[in-house]
Enzyme design. Structure first.
Site: not given
Length: 785
Positions: A414, A745
């Site tokens: 919730h 990279c």
């Protein structure tokens, strides 16, 4: 009032009946009539109509008193809202059913009981408001549900309570916020055969990633007992990810599942019991069940043509799965897909608590711990709500909060659902936050650092960066990729303009999710008892400890591969140094002490060494699982710190022995160019590898003869040094001559725009950047120079 039909069976309902039976019941009827034919199981039932609700109010002359009570409403004052809501609910609860309506309900109940060949069938009674479960407003948890209801008397009482729950505090407040007129919203009660998940499991399923909005993901949360515990966040459930296009499981995470909700006695319909430790240590769903739920989720989504929020349950008597509710997902499916919003923390402070992050925002404020509903009036706008778990009744104060922190719950509870809808950062499953954090204590709540959310001491600076991705055009001369290590960030970064992942590191997965040295797992039975116990606690769901390593590594890789599919994802094999490996659990037993680990036993030299080879074979098994079993063949592999061509050949041989054959199923094997020997012998390395990726950090270190770990000479380490650039130019030229791919990279192009421009000028095929600098680099490269 003239006689009307106050009851509709599920078999008589379609989505067109939403004005009569509300979103929840209309959806159930639609699925019952159309999807059960395709193998989906939905328990049968019936529902009272909006006319029945109106008839009840008219029969008891309640319309005028309710309207009068609503004129006193000031929803901004918690005590006032509480008083008005209670006043209206008591009016409804005192009401009596008109005899003809009661008769219809009893007959429908008897008919449903007969369908299941039983008397006084146990049923779930759920509220379905005529304005709920719309694509833009969920009304999640606004009205009540009642489980394990038996007999006519209990049924009528539960329906009356459902009617009254149209006027819960949170429902009144929510309707006001959404602009719905109270007198125009009606309540339909859905009566459905109970699924005996009190004897098995239940939970929630989303057909979209609830954090990033990535649409190819199915998220399943599961715990023992009735599903209320998962929905309301009373437990931290097991979590599973399924990649929709391939229908494969790409994540399994064990939740604590401390409690299970079961059938109670006559006096109390349900009871919450503690779960046995052995039961908690096992996944609450099998792989087969996970995939069955995922297929149903995808079927429901396809049928409704929108992402869905679904509740499911497993019956412990027949051991079958059932769908019990489905509603549209209302947050991520409505988000602006083209606007990238990044929250960036200026600095970090002392971590006071942590848990699962909901959303990707940062917020600050003073703590207010709320232990129960009696304390709600203490809460002030802009405070950080801290509690064990939220209750739907708390929603009027939740929307005043700067952030929400709960001790229990998972990402479908919730608190998580409401905080997403409200656009608030939330941390759920933070364990002892309500005890550790103190009232009026200033804190910073950060959900911008991946899967884990942190509560920092004090008010820390942060900034919000917004980018309109529609305005970003990819550079023409070079492919831009991203560097990633954290799988939890992959879905979010998949929305960036990219050509794939140029570097997926394994180190983060190993340190954050596995935490154990691989050789401690391959030698588990030989370990001292205290170390065994420590490893046992981390590998609860696994008897085979090496399988834990393979699976966790595979799940991490798979999440990145799925997020960027079908683009290339280049996974670099582990490149820990000895001192880093020693920090893993059990690592000190298997790692030598080196005076300079940076240029010691690392990368390729480990993989073929008999002392480490069994560990490397676990990495190979994980890659093979991702590529072959999960079907994510966009994964390529990369060998780091390969000093000689001979080393490269040895590693490729081991890969082949472990089922990773170059060229088979499009497997490519890259090598890092980070040692001068890689440049000098580039022609020979090109003969055995499919591509190069430049590691500029290590190449700079070894070209300039410095130790990256030494702060004494840190100022010399500059990738833009002429010697380094000459080597990079040389290896790009060699790669082009040999017609093999070459990219970079390393960190340099992320840090220095001029370095990125230099690489493009040299004709490099791709540049892989950290996600934070990708947009900036694209803009810079697109400028006319």
């Amino acid at each position: 009032m003239p006689k009307q039909k106050y009851i509709l069976k599920f078999s008589d309902i379609s989505i067109k009946d939403l004005p009569q039976v509300g979103g929840k019941n209309a959806s159930l009827g639609e699925m019952f009539n159309n999807l059960t034919k395709r193998g989906m199981r939905i328990p049968d039932g019936f529902c009272t109509t909006a006319e029945a609700f109106c008839y009840f109010l008219e029969f008891n002359k309640l319309n005028a008193p309710i309207a009068k009570s609503l004129t006193k409403l000031d929803k901004h004052k918690t005590d006032n809202l509480k008083r008005v809501g209670l006043e209206i609910r008591q009016l409804i609860l005192k009401g009596k059913f008109p005899p003809d309506l009661a008769k219809e309900i009893k007959k429908a109940y008897a008919d449903l009981s007969a369908v299941y060949k039983t008397k006084n069938l146990d049923v779930a009674v759920r509220s379905s408001a005529t304005a709920e479960d719309l694509p833009t407003a969920s009304f999640a948890g606004q009205q009540e549900s009642f489980l394990n209801i038996k007999g006519e008397k209990q049924l009528l009482t539960a329906i009356r309570k459902c009617f009254a729950s149209l006027y819960t505090d949170r429902a009144i407040s929510y309707r006001d916020d959404q602009g719905f007129k109270h007198e125009k919203v009606y309540l339909s009660a859905g009566i459905q055969k109970m699924v005996r998940s009190d004897l098995a499991t239940a939970g929630v399923l989303f057909t979209i990633d609830t954090e990033s909005g990535f649409k190819d993901l199915i998220l399943i949360n599961s715990a023992y007992g009735l599903g209320e515990n998962v929905v309301k966040g009373r437990v931290t459930p097991d979590e599973f990810f399924v990649y929709k296009p391939k229908m494969v499981i790409i994540k399994k995470e064990l939740g604590s599942k401390k409690f299970k909700l079961i059938y109670g006695s006559k006096n109390k319909a349900t009871l919450n019991l503690r779960v046995d430790k052995k039961e908690r240590a096992v996944f609450s769903l099998s792989d087969k069940e996970i995939l069955e739920l995922a297929k149903w989720g995808a079927l429901i989504e396809k049928y409704y043509k929108k992402p869905m929020d679904i509740e499911w349950a497993k019956d412990g008597q027949d051991n079958k799965l059932y769908i019990v509710q489905a509603r549209p997902e209302t947050v991520k499916s409505q988000a602006q897909a083209n606007i990238l919003e990044q929250y960036i923390l200026g600095k970090k402070g002392k971590v006071l608590a942590s848990g699962e992050s909901i959303g990707e925002k940062i917020s600050t404020g003073k703590v207010q711990v709320i232990e129960n509903a009696k304390q709600l009036s203490k809460f002030k706008t802009g405070e950080v709500l801290v509690t064990k778990m939220t209750d739907p009744d708390w929603e009027p104060i939740m929307k005043k909060a700067a952030a929400i922190i709960t001790d229990s719950g998972g990402r479908t509870c919730h608190a998580a659902i409401v905080s997403r809808e409200l656009g608030l950062p939330a941390i759920v499953g933070a364990k002892n936050a309500s005890r550790v954090l103190k009232n009026k204590q200033p804190v910073t709540v950060s959900c911008a650092e991946g899967e884990k959310g942190y509560v920092y001491k004090g008010i820390l600076p942060f900034k919000i960066k917004k980018t309109n991705l529609k305005k970003i055009k990819k550079p023409k001369k070079v492919n831009l990729m991203v560097n990633l290590g954290d799988p939890t960030q992959a879905f979010k970064y998949s929305f960036l303009p990219h050509q794939g992942v140029g570097l997926a590191r394994l180190e983060f997965i190993i340190t954050s999710y596995i935490k154990i040295h691989p050789l401690a797992l391959t030698n588990y039975h030989k370990l001292p008892t205290n170390l065994k116990n420590k490893i046992k606690d981390l590998t609860l769901a696994y008897k085979n400890k090496t399988q834990f390593y393979i699976d966790q590594l595979a799940f991490g890789i798979a999440q990145i591969a799925a997020a960027f599919y079908p683009r290339d994802v280049i996974v670099r094999f582990s490149d820990f140094k000895t001192n880093e490996y020693a920090n893993l659990i059990g690592g000190e037993l298997f790692e030598p002490k080196e005076s300079n680990p940076m240029i010691g036993w690392r990368g390729a030299s480990r993989y073929y060494d008999p002392k480490f080879k069994p560990a490397f074979e676990l990495e190979c098994a994980a890659i093979k699982k991702v590529r072959d079993k999960m079907g994510l063949a966009n994964v390529k592999v990369m060998v780091p710190f390969c000093r000689t061509v001979e080393e490269g050949k040895k590693v490729i041989k081991i890969l082949k022995e472990n089922g990773l054959v170059q060229g088979k199923n499009n497997l490519e094997v890259y090598v890092m160019v980070e040692i001068p020997s890689n440049v000098i012998l580039a022609d020979k390395f090109a003969e055995i590898f499919d591509g190069f990726s430049i590691g500029s950090n290590d190449l700079t270190q070894l070209t300039l003869g410095l130790d990256r770990d030494s702060e004494l000479i840190a100022q010399i380490a500059d990738e833009r040094n002429e010697a380094v650039k000459i080597l990079i130019s040389q290896v790009i030229e060699t790669a082009q001559k040999n017609k093999i791919k070459i990219g970079i990279c390393g960190q340099a192009p992320s840090d220095f725009p001029d370095f990125a421009r230099f690489l493009v000028k040299q004709g490099i095929d791709s540049i892989s950047l950290i996600p934070d600098t990708l947009i900036k680099t694209i803009i810079d490269l697109n400028k006319k120079k």
